[in-house]
Design a protein around this motif. Structure first.
Motif, PDB file in Angstrom:
ATOM      1  N   ASP A  71      11.630   5.032  -5.183  1.00 41.69           N
ATOM      2  CA  ASP A  71      11.424   5.023  -6.539  1.00 41.69           C
ATOM      3  C   ASP A  71      12.899   4.926  -7.157  1.00 41.69           C
ATOM      4  O   ASP A  71      13.032   4.295  -8.171  1.00 41.69           O
ATOM      5  CB  ASP A  71      10.854   6.319  -7.249  1.00 41.69           C
TER       6      ASP A  71
ATOM      7  N   ASP B 221       1.011  -1.088   0.012  1.00 39.34           N
ATOM      8  CA  ASP B 221      -0.084   0.146  -0.131  1.00 39.34           C
ATOM      9  C   ASP B 221       0.900   1.177   0.050  1.00 39.34           C
ATOM     10  O   ASP B 221       0.945   1.907   0.862  1.00 39.34           O
ATOM     11  CB  ASP B 221      -0.979   0.069   1.248  1.00 39.34           C
ATOM     12  N   TYR B 222       1.559   1.511  -1.169  1.00 39.42           N
ATOM     13  CA  TYR B 222       2.229   2.701  -1.149  1.00 39.42           C
ATOM     14  C   TYR B 222       2.189   3.259  -2.749  1.00 39.42           C
ATOM     15  O   TYR B 222       2.051   2.484  -3.538  1.00 39.42           O
ATOM     16  CB  TYR B 222       3.740   2.546  -0.671  1.00 39.42           C
ATOM     17  N   GLU B 223       2.492   4.705  -2.858  1.00 43.52           N
ATOM     18  CA  GLU B 223       2.332   5.258  -4.237  1.00 43.52           C
ATOM     19  C   GLU B 223       3.777   4.988  -5.004  1.00 43.52           C
ATOM     20  O   GLU B 223       4.949   5.041  -4.168  1.00 43.52           O
ATOM     21  CB  GLU B 223       2.116   6.639  -3.952  1.00 43.52           C
TER      22      GLU B 223
ATOM     23  N   ASN C 290       6.101   5.693  -8.722  1.00 40.04           N
ATOM     24  CA  ASN C 290       6.526   6.371  -9.901  1.00 40.04           C
ATOM     25  C   ASN C 290       7.454   5.691 -10.804  1.00 40.04           C
ATOM     26  O   ASN C 290       8.630   6.039 -10.242  1.00 40.04           O
ATOM     27  CB  ASN C 290       6.695   7.679  -9.461  1.00 40.04           C
TER      28      ASN C 290
END
Lengths: 479, 316
Positions: free
Chosen positions: A358, A36-38, A40
């Motif tokens: 990222d 559960d993490y964003e 890119n």
């Protein structure tokens, strides 16, 4: 009396304080975000120009540092302001050393692992679940995962079949390392002595069977004896490494031996007995030493064969020279025959600074890119690439310098690659002791008295070894 | 009201203790400052880990993130399911100690008596006998595993072969492993020898001269002067020998099967503690074992101290 009282009080105070300190210090040092993490994965020009330092924890083996330094050079072409620093994690046990670093809150951003060590890291939640990154990359490129050799790729997944937790950088399998000086001479000698039972001169080839292997051993034994290199002088033929997990479990699996059905240990079966008998036959015929005798000493040029990983090609080529070659591990039991297989790779520490997460993925993704793999190969990685498009050792850089060897052995019939899974039924923390108990079992099978062929006597029956092993396995999981 | 006496403070209460501590501090702060490096060192490197391991012994702790309180489960396991193995490792350790401690004491003592003679080149002998002590344990483990290589090409087996003695399995067979470890341990006799030498040098020469004048022979001088006057050092070596034997773990370097040896014949309690912590990843259980070992050593040491009437203290 008063002094005694004061001394007791002081001791108690110290004790209670220390208790409190120890208790408080056990708080988790990081939070694992799960999946559960964003993420890119689409880097902008600004992203490429970012300034940052990524730390990569590697084993004490300088080879791993060299590989990372090499791939870091290529990465710098993309991210010129990013510095990759290697952190050597040295100690007797790599997993324990990583544990210590986690407790000390001094963990590198990226951590080296093998598939074997990854069980502990994944269960301890040290590794970031990479599924969000894989999904994002797959959105951009539907064939993203298809770029990689499936057998190797899945070893980076939880229990070989779940979310991705680490990225395999290459693949490695057990092969037979040969000293052709002995094998060629032995076959020639045998064929002179036994023209009616002559062995094919190409008997040692990829896919050779266990029976072929035993025939070659018989020829080698006779040849060695004819040269005065007898068992009584400690001259054995093969360094077997049968107690080493990748070799041991491939023997069991090939013989369809069952270790556990998930609820109980099922070692007492025909396959286990057959495996034990195979090992004992080799001892009794003087092909391998038993626990009370030495090995064949392949490294020093005294042995004819060694079962070991293909990653050791450069090392043994250096030791043996022009007489060195490799061939597949003998195929046992036809289609059931498997070869021990493993993958080294890298995972991202779950507690990594979010600002660098990222970037860490970009580095991992670069390692498994075409360019990254070529950098690794040029820095000395001579095992098959994790990429499908770099499997051809005739064109890929990982084959360079060793194309005169039978490199096909490292990629022949990849479906036979096998990583043991019986311990997946139990908590990951038990894995090491369960594997160690199985090694002890093989060790007991190989316990003999006597040093001459014909006088050798097994110290324990196969049944009693199995019984002892099952008892110990049950004991360890019961706690 | 507090009544001051020369033995401290009488009269109860917290104030009395504080007053007493303040007064003690005023009187002896300089002394505390001098010993503070040692006190701090012991607190950090001995007391803290001891307390920490005591706490761990009540937890299910894998060295990583798993840290769950499990009461006395570790101790129940030790004396329940794992008792057979625990009994085996303690049995091995006791057997090793019972044989190797007296053997080492006697042989190092005799060695010291020999190199205490006024003969030409004795200093060189002392140096040679002491030399193995400065070799790290791991290195000597490797050396001895080569010497006691069980193949017929092993150094010792080659030597025995010259006398027609069949090759021995040494560390590789259950029947000979413990004896081999005890023999290997004699390699460090020089350490005890040096301590004995110090004790022997402290015996007044006048006593020997007087005994000689009285007609005492070599043996009488040895048994009635040398031995009694070196009993304090015998006692010291005995206590440290017992503690050392109980903590023996050098088999990890050379014994098969992770230091257990064939059929667990070299499996000592200290090796088991290591294996439980670093192989089984069960730091909680390893800590529980370590505390039981600590208690056993404490009891053995206490028994040794309680039976030390034979030690010459100079008060007799």
């Amino acid at each position: 009396m008063k002094k005694t009282l004061v001394a007791i009080l002081l001791a108690l105070t110290t004790f209670v304080s220390a208790f409190s300190v120890v208790g408080c210090s056990r708080k988790d040092s990081f939070d694992n975000p799960g999946d559960d993490y964003e993420v890119n994965v689409d880097m902008t020009d600004e992203d490429y120009q970012q300034t940052a330092t990524l730390t990569v924890g590697v084993t004490a083996d300088p080879y791993e540092t060299e590989l990372i330094n090499a791939v870091a050079e290529g990465f710098k072409l993309l991210f010129p302001n990013v510095t990759i620093e290697t952190v050597r994690i040295s100690g007797t046990d790599y997993v324990s050393e990583v544990d210590k670093r986690v407790n000390a809150k001094n963990v590198p951003d990226i951590i080296y692992t093998s598939e074997s060590e990854s069980f502990s890291f994944i269960s301890s939640e040290y590794f970031l679940n990479l599924a969000p990154y894989i999904n994002a990359e797959t959105k951009n490129n539907a064939d993203y995962e298809k770029q990689f050799v499936a057998e190797a790729w899945k070893m980076g997944q939880e229990n070989y079949d779940g979310d991705q937790y680490f990225i395999p950088r290459s693949s490695d399998r057990i092969v037979t390392h040969l000293n052709t000086k002995y094998t060629d001479a032995a076959i020639e000698y045998w064929n002179e002595q036994h023209p009616d039972e002559a062995l094919p001169t190409d008997i040692i080839k990829n896919g050779w069977t266990w029976d072929d292997f035993m025939d070659v051993c018989a020829a080698l034994r006779e040849y060695f004896d004819s040269q005065g290199w007898t068992v009584s002088k400690g001259r054995y033929l093969v360094d077997h490494t049968f107690t080493w997990a990748p070799v041991m479990f491939s023997l069991f699996k090939s013989n369809n031996a069952s270790i556990s059905d998930g609820t109980s240990f099922t070692l007492d079966n025909e396959g286990t007995v057959k495996t034990a008998e195979m090992i004992r036959e080799m001892i009794e015929k003087g092909y391998i030493g038993h626990t009370a005798t030495g090995g064949a000493n392949y490294e020093n040029g005294n042995g004819a064969m060694l079962f070991h990983s293909s990653s050791a090609i450069a090392k043994y080529k250096g030791y043996i020279g022009d007489d060195y070659d490799i061939v597949t591990f003998p195929v046992i039991n036809g289609d059931s025959g498997v070869f021990g297989f493993g993958v080294p790779g890298y995972g991202i520490f779950a507690g990594i600074d979010e600002a660098k997460r990222d970037l860490a993925w970009q580095f991992l993704n670069y390692i498994i890119s075409y360019e990254g793999q070529e950098y690794l190969a040029m820095a000395g990685m001579k095992t098959p690439s994790v990429r499908e498009d770099l499997q051809d050792y005739n064109t890929a850089s990982w084959g360079e310098g060793y194309r005169d060897l039978n490199l096909e052995a490292t990629v022949w019939e990849p479906e036979r690659n096998y990583g043991e899974t019986f311990f997946l039924n139990y908590p990951a923390s038990k894995k090491q002791i369960l594997v160690s108990t199985m090694s002890s079992f093989v060790n007991e099978i190989m316990t003999y008295t006597g040093t001459e062929v014909g006088t050798l006597k097994a110290e324990y029956t196969i049944e009693s070894c199995i019984e002892e092993c099952v008892k110990n396995l049950n004991k360890y999981i019961s706690k | 009201m507090h009544k001051k006496t020369d033995k401290g403070v009488s009269g109860g209460g917290k104030d009395a203790v504080v007053t007493f501590l303040k007064r003690e501090w005023r009187m002896s702060w300089a002394g505390w400052m001098f010993i503070s490096p040692l006190v701090i060192g012991i607190a950090i490197f001995t007391a803290y880990p001891m307390v920490q391991s005591l706490i761990y012994s009540f937890y299910n702790y894998d060295g990583g993130r798993l840290f769950e309180f499990n009461g006395i489960a570790n101790f129940r396991y030790m004396f329940g399911l794992d008792f057979e193995e625990v009994a085996k490792v303690f049995g091995n350790t006791f057997l090793y100690g019972i044989i190797s401690v007296p053997l080492n004491l006697c042989l190092s003592y005799l060695l010291a008596v020999l190199v205490n003679q006024k003969i030409h080149g004795v200093k060189a002998f002392r140096m040679f006998y002491y030399l193995p002590v400065v070799i790290p344990g791991v290195v000597s483990g490797v050396i001895w595993s080569q010497i006691m290589d069980p193949s017929s090409q092993g150094v010792l087996n080659l030597f025995l072969g010259r006398f027609g003695i069949p090759p021995s399995g040494f560390f590789a067979t259950a029947s000979t492993a413990l004896a081999s470890a005890i023999v290997m341990n004699l390699w460090g006799l020089g350490g005890g020898m040096v301590l004995w030498l110090a004790a022997l040098k402290n015996i007044p020469a006048g006593l020997y001269e007087a005994a000689r004048i009285d007609g005492a022979g070599v043996f009488r001088r040895f048994f009635f002067i040398t031995v009694p006057l070196s009993t304090p050092m015998i006692f010291y070596n005995l206590v440290t020998g017992i503690i050392g034997a109980m903590q023996t773990n050098h088999t990890m370097v050379f014994a098969s099967d992770g230091g257990r040896g064939p059929k667990d014949s070299l499996y000592f309690i200290a090796v088991k503690i290591y294996n439980e912590a670093f192989i089984a990843k069960d730091f909680g259980y390893a800590s529980a074992l370590a505390w039981v070992l600590f208690l056993v050593i404490a009891v053995l040491t206490a028994i040794t101290f309680m039976t030390n009437k034979w030690v010459y203290t100079g008060d007799d």
